[in-house]
Design a protein around this motif. Structure first.
Motif, PDB file in Angstrom:
ATOM      1  N   GLU A 136       6.290   7.719  15.042  1.00 17.21           N
ATOM      2  CA  GLU A 136       5.537   6.640  15.697  1.00 17.21           C
ATOM      3  C   GLU A 136       5.744   5.304  14.990  1.00 17.21           C
ATOM      4  OE1 GLU A 136       0.980   6.216  15.782  1.00 17.21           O
ATOM      5  OE2 GLU A 136       1.417   7.469  17.514  1.00 17.21           O
ATOM      6  N   SER A 137       5.789   5.347  13.648  1.00 22.76           N
ATOM      7  CA  SER A 137       5.961   4.099  12.888  1.00 22.76           C
ATOM      8  C   SER A 137       7.324   3.467  13.185  1.00 22.76           C
ATOM      9  CB  SER A 137       5.781   4.335  11.382  1.00 22.76           C
ATOM     10  OG  SER A 137       6.880   5.036  10.832  1.00 22.76           O
ATOM     11  N   ILE A 138       8.343   4.294  13.437  1.00 22.44           N
ATOM     12  CA  ILE A 138       9.667   3.774  13.806  1.00 22.44           C
ATOM     13  C   ILE A 138       9.633   3.246  15.244  1.00 22.44           C
ATOM     14  CG2 ILE A 138      12.089   4.380  14.198  1.00 22.44           C
ATOM     15  CD1 ILE A 138      11.701   6.556  11.980  1.00 22.44           C
ATOM     16  N   ALA A 139       9.061   4.045  16.148  1.00 18.19           N
ATOM     17  CA  ALA A 139       9.014   3.664  17.568  1.00 18.19           C
ATOM     18  C   ALA A 139       8.260   2.358  17.782  1.00 18.19           C
ATOM     19  CB  ALA A 139       8.378   4.785  18.380  1.00 18.19           C
ATOM     20  N   LEU A 140       7.159   2.174  17.045  1.00 17.36           N
ATOM     21  CA  LEU A 140       6.314   0.980  17.217  1.00 17.36           C
ATOM     22  C   LEU A 140       6.638  -0.118  16.210  1.00 17.36           C
ATOM     23  CD1 LEU A 140       2.877   2.749  17.861  1.00 17.36           C
ATOM     24  CD2 LEU A 140       4.516   1.892  19.547  1.00 17.36           C
ATOM     25  N   ASN A 141       7.638   0.153  15.353  1.00 20.69           N
ATOM     26  CA  ASN A 141       8.059  -0.797  14.313  1.00 20.69           C
ATOM     27  C   ASN A 141       6.877  -1.296  13.478  1.00 20.69           C
ATOM     28  OD1 ASN A 141       9.797  -2.324  12.751  1.00 20.69           O
ATOM     29  ND2 ASN A 141       9.693  -4.101  14.102  1.00 20.69           N
ATOM     30  N   ARG A 142       6.133  -0.327  12.925  1.00 21.88           N
ATOM     31  CA  ARG A 142       5.044  -0.710  12.025  1.00 21.88           C
ATOM     32  C   ARG A 142       5.111   0.114  10.741  1.00 21.88           C
ATOM     33  NH1 ARG A 142       0.224   1.631  15.837  1.00 21.88           N
ATOM     34  NH2 ARG A 142       0.291   3.788  15.126  1.00 21.88           N
ATOM     35  N   GLU A 143       4.474  -0.404   9.721  1.00 18.42           N
ATOM     36  CA  GLU A 143       4.519   0.260   8.416  1.00 18.42           C
ATOM     37  C   GLU A 143       3.796   1.602   8.483  1.00 18.42           C
ATOM     38  OE1 GLU A 143       5.868  -1.016   4.983  1.00 18.42           O
ATOM     39  OE2 GLU A 143       7.021  -1.350   6.790  1.00 18.42           O
ATOM     40  N   PRO A 144       4.384   2.660   7.937  1.00 12.61           N
ATOM     41  CA  PRO A 144       3.663   3.939   7.893  1.00 12.61           C
ATOM     42  C   PRO A 144       2.494   3.876   6.919  1.00 12.61           C
ATOM     43  CG  PRO A 144       5.762   4.105   6.723  1.00 12.61           C
ATOM     44  CD  PRO A 144       5.731   2.748   7.359  1.00 12.61           C
ATOM     45  N   LEU A 145       1.570   4.806   7.067  1.00 14.14           N
ATOM     46  CA  LEU A 145       0.385   4.862   6.205  1.00 14.14           C
ATOM     47  C   LEU A 145       0.769   5.055   4.735  1.00 14.14           C
ATOM     48  CD1 LEU A 145      -2.744   4.900   6.164  1.00 14.14           C
ATOM     49  CD2 LEU A 145      -2.641   7.338   6.640  1.00 14.14           C
ATOM     50  N   ILE A 146       1.796   5.864   4.488  1.00 15.16           N
ATOM     51  CA  ILE A 146       2.228   6.099   3.096  1.00 15.16           C
ATOM     52  C   ILE A 146       3.625   5.518   2.918  1.00 15.16           C
ATOM     53  CG2 ILE A 146       2.463   7.759   1.212  1.00 15.16           C
ATOM     54  CD1 ILE A 146       0.799   9.059   4.215  1.00 15.16           C
ATOM     55  N   THR A 147       3.656   4.230   2.603  1.00 15.14           N
ATOM     56  CA  THR A 147       4.905   3.523   2.351  1.00 15.14           C
ATOM     57  C   THR A 147       5.463   3.938   0.983  1.00 15.14           C
ATOM     58  OG1 THR A 147       3.670   1.761   1.278  1.00 15.14           O
ATOM     59  CG2 THR A 147       4.141   1.483   3.640  1.00 15.14           C
ATOM     60  N   GLY A 148       6.642   3.431   0.663  1.00 17.16           N
ATOM     61  CA  GLY A 148       7.189   3.650  -0.670  1.00 17.16           C
ATOM     62  C   GLY A 148       6.262   3.125  -1.759  1.00 17.16           C
ATOM     63  N   GLU A 149       5.654   1.961  -1.508  1.00 20.11           N
ATOM     64  CA  GLU A 149       4.727   1.378  -2.500  1.00 20.11           C
ATOM     65  C   GLU A 149       3.540   2.303  -2.743  1.00 20.11           C
ATOM     66  OE1 GLU A 149       6.873  -2.181  -0.750  1.00 20.11           O
ATOM     67  OE2 GLU A 149       6.147  -0.253  -0.019  1.00 20.11           O
ATOM     68  N   GLU A 150       3.012   2.864  -1.646  1.00 18.59           N
ATOM     69  CA  GLU A 150       1.886   3.794  -1.775  1.00 18.59           C
ATOM     70  C   GLU A 150       2.307   5.057  -2.526  1.00 18.59           C
ATOM     71  OE1 GLU A 150      -1.635   3.746  -0.495  1.00 18.59           O
ATOM     72  OE2 GLU A 150      -0.925   1.763  -1.042  1.00 18.59           O
ATOM     73  N   GLY A 151       3.472   5.573  -2.183  1.00 22.42           N
ATOM     74  CA  GLY A 151       3.988   6.757  -2.876  1.00 22.42           C
ATOM     75  C   GLY A 151       4.161   6.509  -4.365  1.00 22.42           C
ATOM     76  N   MET A 152       4.624   5.303  -4.703  1.00 14.00           N
ATOM     77  CA  MET A 152       4.847   4.974  -6.114  1.00 14.00           C
ATOM     78  C   MET A 152       3.529   4.899  -6.883  1.00 14.00           C
ATOM     79  SD  MET A 152       7.052   1.907  -7.879  1.00 14.00           S
ATOM     80  CE  MET A 152       5.950   0.547  -7.529  1.00 14.00           C
ATOM     81  N   LYS A 153       2.500   4.336  -6.275  1.00 14.12           N
ATOM     82  CA  LYS A 153       1.200   4.245  -6.960  1.00 14.12           C
ATOM     83  C   LYS A 153       0.640   5.634  -7.250  1.00 14.12           C
ATOM     84  CE  LYS A 153      -0.108  -0.260  -5.060  1.00 14.12           C
ATOM     85  NZ  LYS A 153      -0.920  -0.921  -4.020  1.00 14.12           N
ATOM     86  N   SER A 154       0.834   6.561  -6.320  1.00 15.47           N
ATOM     87  CA  SER A 154       0.359   7.934  -6.545  1.00 15.47           C
ATOM     88  C   SER A 154       1.201   8.626  -7.615  1.00 15.47           C
ATOM     89  CB  SER A 154       0.391   8.713  -5.223  1.00 15.47           C
ATOM     90  OG  SER A 154      -0.460   8.093  -4.279  1.00 15.47           O
ATOM     91  N   LEU A 155       2.528   8.390  -7.588  1.00 14.61           N
ATOM     92  CA  LEU A 155       3.415   8.933  -8.619  1.00 14.61           C
ATOM     93  C   LEU A 155       3.032   8.407 -10.002  1.00 14.61           C
ATOM     94  CD1 LEU A 155       6.064  10.399  -9.534  1.00 14.61           C
ATOM     95  CD2 LEU A 155       7.262   8.251  -9.013  1.00 14.61           C
ATOM     96  N   GLU A 156       2.663   7.126 -10.077  1.00 14.38           N
ATOM     97  CA  GLU A 156       2.331   6.517 -11.380  1.00 14.38           C
ATOM     98  C   GLU A 156       1.152   7.211 -12.056  1.00 14.38           C
ATOM     99  OE1 GLU A 156       3.073   2.037 -12.032  1.00 14.38           O
ATOM    100  OE2 GLU A 156       2.577   2.217  -9.900  1.00 14.38           O
ATOM    101  N   ILE A 157       0.216   7.719 -11.264  1.00 15.35           N
ATOM    102  CA  ILE A 157      -0.917   8.453 -11.854  1.00 15.35           C
ATOM    103  C   ILE A 157      -0.417   9.714 -12.549  1.00 15.35           C
ATOM    104  CG2 ILE A 157      -3.000   9.800 -11.281  1.00 15.35           C
ATOM    105  CD1 ILE A 157      -3.568   7.688  -9.093  1.00 15.35           C
ATOM    106  N   ILE A 158       0.529  10.414 -11.914  1.00 16.49           N
ATOM    107  CA  ILE A 158       1.084  11.641 -12.486  1.00 16.49           C
ATOM    108  C   ILE A 158       1.936  11.326 -13.717  1.00 16.49           C
ATOM    109  CG2 ILE A 158       2.553  13.635 -11.979  1.00 16.49           C
ATOM    110  CD1 ILE A 158      -0.282  13.404 -10.507  1.00 16.49           C
TER     111      ILE A 158
END
Length: 348
Positions: A304-326
């Protein structure tokens, strides 16, 4: 609209039980190619889904007409394969943890920006009904000030689910980099950020005490603090060998308590100081067991994010912030210190 042409790289269990069937069920998608280093595995999935089988991911990335790629590989390959796919002009859905270092994660984010492509990390806990309802309750302020939490993700370990059993890459430190913390802990780090906002400090005790012949962690207990003084624990374990594991979260506030996935019947229970209790029977949290194949919503959201050209809920930036905790938890275990995440704290 023409269908989104998708390739899945890596045909292990997460592809077999999640990515492939969920793409197949999405009527906006055409599965074009599957790839695995084990030819028989790729061929089996290709036959099942009417796709073409490959054993070299570089060939898949070069294919004309592929719009998006799922990266379902061992952790150490997440960044290099995602970056190669982004640089080839493909949108990427990458399994978690997104990378093995902050530098790798940043390079993935940069590649997505440079090529103007979507990069989504497959953190499915944000899409669970009880977790979304809890966020709604928290955002409405029904619990008042939040004091504390405890969140847990534990099961018997990947040998019961991974396509390679006890010989799985999950136990190989060079390929996995991290164990239960990367498999399960990063999911809960992402969930707690989603529910409570950013964390500023991390402390951890991390052990390898339940599995034989491996150097990766199989038991971890972390202590986290948010910028606003909410403190709590995050536990990730491959040592919960009975009782079906634990995927629960409890949040304690000034006016009451939320119990998420902590009761066999009710996915979410609101308990308030005035004695009132609200029971929510919602969609069950997804499991990887046979018969537990409710959709993760990850694939549909990515499409859906590709079809509607919008940012997904878990972007790379979001993924990185969660990785940083680990990553901070690993540093805490190594240095025997509390680790600061050194983020700019937004005043609220």
């Amino acid at each position: 609209m023409s269908k989104l042409k998708v390739a899945v790289i890596g045909c292990g269990s997460i592809a077999k039980y999640r990515h492939l069937p969920e793409y197949h069920l999405n009527n906006q998608v055409e599965l074009v190619a599957v790839c695995d280093i084990v030819a028989e595995r790729a061929e089996e999935m290709a036959a099942q889904y009417g796709a073409k089988a490959f054993t070299d991911y570089k060939e898949v990335i070069k294919l004309e007409g592929i719009d998006a790629i799922s990266v379902c590989l061992p952790n150490y390959l997440h960044a290099p394969v995602s970056i190669a796919a982004l640089n080839a002009g493909k949108h990427v859905l990458c399994e978690k943890p997104m990378a093995t270092s902050k530098e790798e994660a940043e390079a993935m984010i940069q590649a997505a920006k440079a090529n103007d492509k979507k990069l989504m990390i497959a953190h499915n806990q944000r899409f669970v009904s009880s977790h979304q309802k809890a966020k709604e309750i928290l955002d409405l302020g029904k619990l008042g000030k939040i004091y504390s939490f405890k969140t847990t993700f534990g099961h018997p370990g990947p040998e019961g689910w991974s396509v390679d059993g006890a010989g799985s890459w999950f136990f190989n430190k060079e390929k996995a980099f991290i164990g239960a913390m990367g498999d399960l802990g990063v999911h809960k780090a992402d969930l707690m950020r989603y529910l409570l906002g950013e964390f500023t400090e991390v402390g951890a005790f991390i052990e390898t005490n339940a599995k034989q012949n491996t150097e990766v962690d199989d038991n971890a207990v972390c202590i986290l603090r948010t910028a606003h003084g909410v403190i709590g624990t995050l536990t990730a374990s491959w040592a919960y060998v009975s009782g079906g594991g634990d995927n629960s979260t409890i949040i304690y506030g000034e006016k009451g308590t939320l119990r998420l996935e902590a009761d066999p019947e009710y996915s979410l229970i609101e308990e308030y100081r005035d004695g009132s209790v609200v029971y929510h029977k919602l969609d069950k949290i997804q499991t990887n067991e046979e018969g537990g194949q409710s959709t993760t919503h990850v694939i549909n959201h990515f499409v859906e994010s590709i079809a509607l050209n919008r940012e997904p809920l878990i972007t790379g930036e979001e993924g990185m912030k969660s990785l940083e905790i680990i990553l901070a938890a690993l540093e805490s275990q190594e240095t025997k210190r509390i680790v600061s995440l050194k983020k700019e704290v937004l005043s609220k």
